[in-house]
Design a protein around this motif. Structure first.
Motif, PDB file in Angstrom:
ATOM      1  N   GLN A   1       0.825  -1.211   0.000  1.00  0.00           N
ATOM      2  CA  GLN A   1       0.000   0.000   0.000  1.00  0.00           C
ATOM      3  C   GLN A   1       0.861   1.264   0.000  1.00  0.00           C
ATOM      4  O   GLN A   1       0.531   2.251  -0.659  1.00  0.00           O
ATOM      5  N   HIS A   2       1.982   1.224   0.714  1.00  0.00           N
ATOM      6  CA  HIS A   2       2.781   2.439   0.890  1.00  0.00           C
ATOM      7  C   HIS A   2       3.984   2.530  -0.047  1.00  0.00           C
ATOM      8  O   HIS A   2       4.499   3.622  -0.266  1.00  0.00           O
ATOM      9  N   ALA A   3       4.437   1.428  -0.602  1.00  0.00           N
ATOM     10  CA  ALA A   3       5.630   1.448  -1.446  1.00  0.00           C
ATOM     11  C   ALA A   3       5.325   2.022  -2.825  1.00  0.00           C
ATOM     12  O   ALA A   3       4.166   2.183  -3.217  1.00  0.00           O
ATOM     13  N   ASN A   4       6.402   2.324  -3.550  1.00  0.00           N
ATOM     14  CA  ASN A   4       6.245   2.706  -4.947  1.00  0.00           C
ATOM     15  C   ASN A   4       5.704   1.515  -5.727  1.00  0.00           C
ATOM     16  O   ASN A   4       5.939   0.350  -5.384  1.00  0.00           O
ATOM     17  N   ALA A   5       5.014   1.795  -6.811  1.00  0.00           N
ATOM     18  CA  ALA A   5       4.361   0.735  -7.579  1.00  0.00           C
ATOM     19  C   ALA A   5       5.356  -0.299  -8.103  1.00  0.00           C
ATOM     20  O   ALA A   5       5.016  -1.476  -8.249  1.00  0.00           O
ATOM     21  N   THR A   6       6.579   0.140  -8.377  1.00  0.00           N
ATOM     22  CA  THR A   6       7.575  -0.776  -8.945  1.00  0.00           C
ATOM     23  C   THR A   6       8.488  -1.398  -7.898  1.00  0.00           C
ATOM     24  O   THR A   6       9.365  -2.191  -8.233  1.00  0.00           O
ATOM     25  N   ASP A   7       8.316  -1.059  -6.633  1.00  0.00           N
ATOM     26  CA  ASP A   7       9.174  -1.612  -5.577  1.00  0.00           C
ATOM     27  C   ASP A   7       8.965  -3.115  -5.433  1.00  0.00           C
ATOM     28  O   ASP A   7       7.862  -3.629  -5.645  1.00  0.00           O
ATOM     29  N   LYS A   8      10.036  -3.808  -5.054  1.00  0.00           N
ATOM     30  CA  LYS A   8       9.988  -5.252  -4.851  1.00  0.00           C
ATOM     31  C   LYS A   8       9.956  -5.561  -3.354  1.00  0.00           C
ATOM     32  O   LYS A   8      10.736  -5.008  -2.580  1.00  0.00           O
ATOM     33  N   LEU A   9       9.092  -6.482  -2.984  1.00  0.00           N
ATOM     34  CA  LEU A   9       8.903  -6.831  -1.578  1.00  0.00           C
ATOM     35  C   LEU A   9       9.404  -8.248  -1.333  1.00  0.00           C
ATOM     36  O   LEU A   9       8.980  -9.196  -1.994  1.00  0.00           O
ATOM     37  N   PHE A  10      10.293  -8.383  -0.329  1.00  0.00           N
ATOM     38  CA  PHE A  10      10.968  -9.647  -0.046  1.00  0.00           C
ATOM     39  C   PHE A  10      10.631 -10.176   1.340  1.00  0.00           C
ATOM     40  O   PHE A  10      10.308  -9.421   2.256  1.00  0.00           O
ATOM     41  N   VAL A  11      10.762 -11.489   1.467  1.00  0.00           N
ATOM     42  CA  VAL A  11      10.872 -12.154   2.757  1.00  0.00           C
ATOM     43  C   VAL A  11      12.251 -12.784   2.798  1.00  0.00           C
ATOM     44  O   VAL A  11      12.755 -13.244   1.764  1.00  0.00           O
TER      45      VAL A  11
ATOM     46  N   SER B   1      -1.744 -16.904  -0.963  1.00  0.00           N
ATOM     47  CA  SER B   1      -3.096 -17.471  -1.010  1.00  0.00           C
ATOM     48  C   SER B   1      -4.101 -16.579  -0.301  1.00  0.00           C
ATOM     49  O   SER B   1      -5.314 -16.677  -0.535  1.00  0.00           O
ATOM     50  N   LYS B   2      -3.582 -15.705   0.557  1.00  0.00           N
ATOM     51  CA  LYS B   2      -4.424 -14.769   1.292  1.00  0.00           C
ATOM     52  C   LYS B   2      -4.523 -13.407   0.608  1.00  0.00           C
ATOM     53  O   LYS B   2      -5.048 -12.454   1.187  1.00  0.00           O
ATOM     54  N   GLY B   3      -3.973 -13.313  -0.601  1.00  0.00           N
ATOM     55  CA  GLY B   3      -4.163 -12.114  -1.393  1.00  0.00           C
ATOM     56  C   GLY B   3      -3.040 -11.104  -1.389  1.00  0.00           C
ATOM     57  O   GLY B   3      -3.140 -10.071  -2.052  1.00  0.00           O
ATOM     58  N   ALA B   4      -1.967 -11.368  -0.653  1.00  0.00           N
ATOM     59  CA  ALA B   4      -0.813 -10.465  -0.666  1.00  0.00           C
ATOM     60  C   ALA B   4       0.199 -10.955  -1.688  1.00  0.00           C
ATOM     61  O   ALA B   4       0.233 -12.135  -2.035  1.00  0.00           O
ATOM     62  N   LYS B   5       1.050 -10.062  -2.159  1.00  0.00           N
ATOM     63  CA  LYS B   5       2.020 -10.401  -3.196  1.00  0.00           C
ATOM     64  C   LYS B   5       3.438 -10.325  -2.632  1.00  0.00           C
ATOM     65  O   LYS B   5       3.842  -9.307  -2.074  1.00  0.00           O
ATOM     66  N   VAL B   6       4.193 -11.418  -2.790  1.00  0.00           N
ATOM     67  CA  VAL B   6       5.606 -11.481  -2.401  1.00  0.00           C
ATOM     68  C   VAL B   6       6.427 -11.545  -3.678  1.00  0.00           C
ATOM     69  O   VAL B   6       6.272 -12.468  -4.475  1.00  0.00           O
ATOM     70  N   ASP B   7       7.302 -10.565  -3.877  1.00  0.00           N
ATOM     71  CA  ASP B   7       8.095 -10.538  -5.110  1.00  0.00           C
ATOM     72  C   ASP B   7       9.317 -11.434  -5.048  1.00  0.00           C
ATOM     73  O   ASP B   7       9.731 -11.988  -6.066  1.00  0.00           O
ATOM     74  N   GLY B   8       9.916 -11.557  -3.872  1.00  0.00           N
ATOM     75  CA  GLY B   8      11.184 -12.270  -3.828  1.00  0.00           C
ATOM     76  C   GLY B   8      11.473 -12.902  -2.489  1.00  0.00           C
ATOM     77  O   GLY B   8      10.857 -12.590  -1.464  1.00  0.00           O
TER      78      GLY B   8
ATOM     79  N   LYS C   1      10.136 -16.861  -8.000  1.00  0.00           N
ATOM     80  CA  LYS C   1      10.312 -15.544  -7.383  1.00  0.00           C
ATOM     81  C   LYS C   1      11.707 -14.987  -7.675  1.00  0.00           C
ATOM     82  O   LYS C   1      12.623 -15.716  -8.051  1.00  0.00           O
ATOM     83  N   LEU C   2      11.865 -13.678  -7.459  1.00  0.00           N
ATOM     84  CA  LEU C   2      13.190 -13.097  -7.433  1.00  0.00           C
ATOM     85  C   LEU C   2      13.958 -13.710  -6.266  1.00  0.00           C
ATOM     86  O   LEU C   2      13.406 -13.893  -5.180  1.00  0.00           O
ATOM     87  N   ILE C   3      15.232 -14.023  -6.490  1.00  0.00           N
ATOM     88  CA  ILE C   3      16.047 -14.644  -5.452  1.00  0.00           C
ATOM     89  C   ILE C   3      17.290 -13.788  -5.231  1.00  0.00           C
ATOM     90  O   ILE C   3      18.012 -13.459  -6.177  1.00  0.00           O
ATOM     91  N   LYS C   4      17.520 -13.451  -3.972  1.00  0.00           N
ATOM     92  CA  LYS C   4      18.676 -12.625  -3.621  1.00  0.00           C
ATOM     93  C   LYS C   4      19.448 -13.277  -2.484  1.00  0.00           C
ATOM     94  O   LYS C   4      18.849 -13.767  -1.530  1.00  0.00           O
ATOM     95  N   ILE C   5      20.767 -13.313  -2.611  1.00  0.00           N
ATOM     96  CA  ILE C   5      21.611 -13.645  -1.468  1.00  0.00           C
ATOM     97  C   ILE C   5      21.776 -12.346  -0.689  1.00  0.00           C
ATOM     98  O   ILE C   5      22.362 -11.387  -1.191  1.00  0.00           O
ATOM     99  N   THR C   6      21.279 -12.328   0.528  1.00  0.00           N
ATOM    100  CA  THR C   6      21.160 -11.048   1.224  1.00  0.00           C
ATOM    101  C   THR C   6      22.254 -10.760   2.240  1.00  0.00           C
ATOM    102  O   THR C   6      22.464  -9.597   2.598  1.00  0.00           O
ATOM    103  N   GLU C   7      22.952 -11.801   2.742  1.00  0.00           N
ATOM    104  CA  GLU C   7      23.925 -11.550   3.820  1.00  0.00           C
ATOM    105  C   GLU C   7      25.108 -12.513   3.720  1.00  0.00           C
ATOM    106  O   GLU C   7      25.493 -13.133   4.714  1.00  0.00           O
ATOM    107  N   LEU C   8      25.711 -12.626   2.567  1.00  0.00           N
ATOM    108  CA  LEU C   8      26.745 -13.636   2.362  1.00  0.00           C
ATOM    109  C   LEU C   8      28.023 -13.338   3.144  1.00  0.00           C
ATOM    110  O   LEU C   8      28.575 -12.248   3.086  1.00  0.00           O
ATOM    111  N   ASP C   9      28.469 -14.333   3.911  1.00  0.00           N
ATOM    112  CA  ASP C   9      29.827 -14.335   4.436  1.00  0.00           C
ATOM    113  C   ASP C   9      30.249 -15.781   4.620  1.00  0.00           C
ATOM    114  O   ASP C   9      29.412 -16.661   4.836  1.00  0.00           O
TER     115      ASP C   9
END
Length: 216
Positions: A63-73, A97-104, A132-140
């Motif tokens: 609701q609050h992000a820009n239309a093109t923003d990507k939302l991750f878990v 399944s509950k109607g929300a969209k997860v991009d990545g 989905k989009l896949i990101k390595i978020t904290e590699l060490d």
């Protein structure tokens, strides 16, 4: 969420909406504080809002992000606990399944030179299969607890080989359209004053910012 996103969205294009939701001990279930003695600052939204808390979070972020923003878990230990990886994927499917969209989906890869390579590859396969989009978020990559003064040349070679393996498998197993990038948790070795992994040579640069074999 409104305060964070509205304030920062002029400079941010991707958001980690829900972080580390799954329980390592019960990898198909959400974390909970029920039955635990919680330390200061330990808090679980799901204990107050229920299993659908992430649905609400993603709806508010959208609701609050820009239309093109990507939302991750994002979550950790997905390469060492494949059931946790599957549990996270199932939770993403539930959220949608509950109607929300997860991009990545983000994988936090705090690994070491002894981490099972086939598990690394398999967790990339599982993540890729989501579409989905896949990101390595904290590699060490650590030397399995070895501190910098005790590190050997052979261990640095093994570290470099593991960094190479992870990146090669990411590019091999994650289709190009799904790759959202790789972020280092610490690009340089940790100082002894660090709060986590203190004094460990986890990076691709030394503390003095000279390049290690892992950089190459």
């Amino acid at each position: 969420i409104a305060g964070m996103v509205d304030t920062c969205k002029s400079a941010v294009t991707a958001w980690n909406v829900v972080n580390e939701p799954m329980d390592d001990a019960n990898p198909t279930q959400l974390k909970t504080g029920v039955g635990k003695t919680l330390v200061a600052g330990e808090f679980y939204w799901q204990d107050y809002m229920g299993y659908d808390y992430a649905v609400t979070a993603f709806q508010f972020a959208r609701q609050h992000a820009n239309a093109t923003d990507k939302l991750f878990v994002s979550d950790n230990n997905l390469e060492s606990n494949l059931n946790k990886c599957r549990g996270l994927i199932n939770y993403v499917q539930y959220i949608e399944s509950k109607g929300a969209k997860v991009d990545g989906i983000g994988t936090q890869m705090h690994i070491d030179i002894n981490t099972n390579k086939e598990n690394i590859a398999e967790h990339f396969r599982l993540l890729a299969a989501t579409g989905k989009l896949i990101k390595i978020t904290e590699l060490d990559i650590s030397l399995a607890g070895v501190k910098t003064p005790q590190a050997t040349s052979a261990q640095y070679v093994a570290q470099a080989e593991m960094y190479q393996y992870v990146l090669e498998k990411y590019f091999e197993l994650i289709p190009a359209v799904q790759r959202y990038g790789i972020t280092f948790w610490s690009p340089f070795d940790r100082a002894t004053s660090s709060s986590w992994k203190s004094g460990e040579p986890v990076g691709i640069w030394r503390e003095n910012l000279s390049r290690k074999l892992s950089y190459k």
